[in-house]
Design an enzyme around this catalytic site. Structure first.
Site, PDB file in Angstrom:
ATOM      1  N   THR A 142      -8.942   2.509   3.782  1.00  0.00           N
ATOM      2  CA  THR A 142      -8.879   3.072   5.121  1.00  0.00           C
ATOM      3  C   THR A 142      -7.933   4.269   5.136  1.00  0.00           C
ATOM      4  O   THR A 142      -7.137   4.460   4.209  1.00  0.00           O
ATOM      5  CB  THR A 142      -8.378   2.035   6.133  1.00  0.00           C
ATOM      6  OG1 THR A 142      -7.086   1.580   5.726  1.00  0.00           O
ATOM      7  CG2 THR A 142      -9.332   0.857   6.240  1.00  0.00           C
ATOM      8  N   GLY A 143      -8.013   5.056   6.203  1.00  0.00           N
ATOM      9  CA  GLY A 143      -7.102   6.178   6.373  1.00  0.00           C
ATOM     10  C   GLY A 143      -6.956   6.537   7.837  1.00  0.00           C
ATOM     11  O   GLY A 143      -7.945   6.495   8.581  1.00  0.00           O
ATOM     12  N   SER A 144      -5.750   6.876   8.246  1.00  0.00           N
ATOM     13  CA  SER A 144      -5.486   7.187   9.654  1.00  0.00           C
ATOM     14  C   SER A 144      -4.447   8.284   9.778  1.00  0.00           C
ATOM     15  O   SER A 144      -3.537   8.399   8.947  1.00  0.00           O
ATOM     16  CB  SER A 144      -4.957   5.951  10.390  1.00  0.00           C
ATOM     17  OG  SER A 144      -5.771   4.824  10.215  1.00  0.00           O
ATOM     18  N   TYR A 154       3.320  -1.011   0.904  1.00  0.00           N
ATOM     19  CA  TYR A 154       2.459   0.151   1.136  1.00  0.00           C
ATOM     20  C   TYR A 154       3.327   1.304   1.638  1.00  0.00           C
ATOM     21  O   TYR A 154       4.025   1.177   2.636  1.00  0.00           O
ATOM     22  CB  TYR A 154       1.387  -0.197   2.166  1.00  0.00           C
ATOM     23  CG  TYR A 154       0.331   0.862   2.333  1.00  0.00           C
ATOM     24  CD1 TYR A 154      -0.831   0.826   1.580  1.00  0.00           C
ATOM     25  CD2 TYR A 154       0.499   1.910   3.231  1.00  0.00           C
ATOM     26  CE1 TYR A 154      -1.809   1.800   1.728  1.00  0.00           C
ATOM     27  CE2 TYR A 154      -0.462   2.891   3.389  1.00  0.00           C
ATOM     28  CZ  TYR A 154      -1.616   2.821   2.635  1.00  0.00           C
ATOM     29  OH  TYR A 154      -2.578   3.797   2.778  1.00  0.00           O
TER      30      TYR A 154
END
Length: 391
Positions: free
Chosen positions: A342-344, A175
Site C-alpha cells: 500500500t501507499g499513502s 515500519y
C-alpha cells in the site's frame, strides 16, 4: 516472458456488489465488463469516503484492463484518465529496493553490509550495525515511522541518528520512512549521484517507465492530480521533507504502474541485471504474524484468507513495532504467493498486488487517502471476481 522463480462494515465491499463474472469463459472478459465490475465493487468505497477520483488497472494473462472515474482536479473540471499522475506514497519504496538490489548486482554495495559502510555518519550509532537488508525490511527495533520534527535537513537527521538507540521491548520490525530513506540514500551514493537522477537513469527509464517521476516535469503538471484532504477536503499535494524522494516521493500513471507489475510478473523483458534485481526484492527475509516481509514487498499465501490480508494491512502494522523473526534462508519461491504493498500521502491512497500463479497484477490509485483495509478489501474482491471466470 514469464519469470521462473528459483530461488465500519468492510464486509459490505466483499459481497453483494459483484457482477456474476464466473459464467464467462476466460477469454470473454471485455474492457466494458471489467469496468462494470470495478464500478460496482468500488462504488461503496467511493461513496463512504467521498473519493474525488479513482483509477484501477488490472493486468491478467497478457491483457490490460482499465477503469477510471471521477475528477483529478475539481477546480479545473479535469477527469481522471489512464494518464493522470497520482502520488504513490509508500509504493515508491518498491522502486527504492529495486535500485538497492541492482546496486548489489553491479557490485556497488552489499546488502549484508552494515549501513555505516555506505553511510559513514552512522558509525558508532544505534544504526551502525544494522545492515542494508535490515533497512529494506524495516528490521530496526524501534526506528520511528516519520523523520522527527527536529531533523529539518540531512545534517540534523544524521545528528539525531547518532544519538538514537533501539527501543527496549520494541518489536524487531518497525515500519519506517527513515530506514527505507537511508537505504535509498546509500544506493544513490553507491552509484555516485542524487537519488532522483540515479533512480531515473538506472531503474525507471530502463524499465520503460516514462511517466513516473520524483519531480514532475513542468510539461506534465497538467496531468498531476490534486489530492483532497480527509480532514477538510482541501486540495493538497505532498510536502517536501527529508528523505521524501526515497520513501514516498514518486508520482506515476496507471499505464506505467501496470507495466511495473508486468515486470514483476516477468511478462515484460528488461535488462537481465535489472530483472534479477527485481526478483531479489521478492524474496522473503523475515516472518511477521501475518505475512513474510521481503524487500518492502509483503508476501501472503495464495489463495489468501481475507482476514489475514486485512490484518496485515491494519494500522498497527505501520504505526507500532511488531515481532518479526529472520528466516534461516530467504524464501525465494514465487509460487503460492500474493505480493502486496500500500501507499499513502495526505491526499492520495494506493494499492498494488501481483500473483505470479495467476499471471495477474492489480493497481488502485485514488486522490483520497482511503483507509488501508477498505482499499485492500475492495482490491481483493475484484481479484477474486475476475478469477471466478476460470471456474
Amino acid at each position: 516472458m514469464r519469470m521462473i522463480y528459483g530461488c465500519a462494515g468492510l464486509g459490505l465491499f466483499a459481497t453483494g456488489f459483484v457482477m456474476p463474472l464466473s459464467a464467462m469463459p476466460v477469454s470473454a472478459m471485455t474492457e466494458t465488463e471489467f469496468q462494470k465490475a470495478a464500478a460496482e465493487i468500488f462504488a461503496p468505497v467511493i461513496a463512504e469516503y467521498e473519493v474525488p477520483g479513482l483509477a484501477v488497472g488490472l493486468t491478467w494473462q497478457g491483457r490490460d484492463y482499465v477503469y477510471t472515474t471521477g475528477m483529478a482536479d475539481r477546480a479545473a473540471d479535469k477527469p481522471v484518465t489512464d494518464k493522470t499522475l497520482f502520488e504513490l506514497g509508500s509504493i515508491s519504496k518498491t522502486f527504492n529496493v529495486a535500485l538497492a538490489a541492482l546496486a548489489e548486482q553491479q557490485g556497488h554495495l552489499s546488502l549484508s553490509d552494515p549501513a555505516s559502510v555506505q553511510l559513514p555518519d552512522l558509525k558508532d550509532s544505534g544504526l551502525g550495525a544494522v545492515t542494508l537488508m535490515d533497512l529494506a525490511t524495516h528490521q530496526t527495533g524501534g526506528l520511528p515511522l516519520q523523520v522527527p520534527d527536529e531533523a529539518r535537513d540531512d545534517s540534523a537527521l544524521m545528528r539525531w541518528l547518532q544519538t538514537w538507540q533501539p527501543v527496549p521491548g520494541a518489536g524487531e520490525r518497525s515500519y519506517s520512512n527513515i530506514s527505507i530513506g537511508l537505504l535509498g540514500r546509500a544506493s544513490a551514493e553507491a552509484f555516485g549521484g542524487d537519488y532522483a537522477t540515479v533512480l531515473r537513469d538506472h531503474v525507471l527509464h530502463p524499465m520503460g517507465l516514462e511517466n513516473t517521476y520524483v519531480d514532475v516535469p513542468q510539461a506534465q503538471m497538467p496531468q498531476y492530480a490534486f489530492g483532497y484532504s480527509r480532514t477538510d477536503d482541501s486540495p493538497v499535494r505532498v510536502n517536501p521533507g527529508v528523505l521524501d524522494s526515497e520513501a514516498y516521493g514518486l508520482k506515476s500513471d496507471l499505464r506505467d504502474m501496470l507495466r511495473f507489475l508486468q515486470i514483476n510478473l516477468g511478462d515484460v523483458k528488461i535488462l537481465p541485471e535489472l530483472q534479477d534485481a527485481v526478483i531479489k526484492t521478492h524474496a522473503g527475509q523475515t516472518r511477521t504474524r501475518h505475512f513474510d516481509q521481503a524487500m518492502i514487498w509483503e508476501r501472503y499465501p495464495w489463495p489468501v484468507q481475507r482476514e489475514q490480508l486485512l490484518a496485515g494491512n491494519a494500522p498497527e502494522m505501520v504505526t507500532e513495532s511488531q515481532p518479526a523473526t529472520r528466516l534461516a534462508e530467504p524464501e525465494t519461491s514465487g509460487q503460492g504467493v500474493l505480493f502486496s504493498k500500500t501507499g499513502s500521502t495526505n491526499g492520495f491512497g494506493g494499492y498494488v498486488a501481483f500473483i505470479p500463479d495467476e499471471d495477474l497484477g492489480l493497481v488502485i490509485m485514488s486522490n483520497r487517502n482511503v483507509p488501508l483495509p477498505a482499499r485492500v478489501d475492495a482490491g481483493l474482491t475484484l481479484i477474486e471476481s475476475v478469477l471466478e471466470m476460470k471456474q
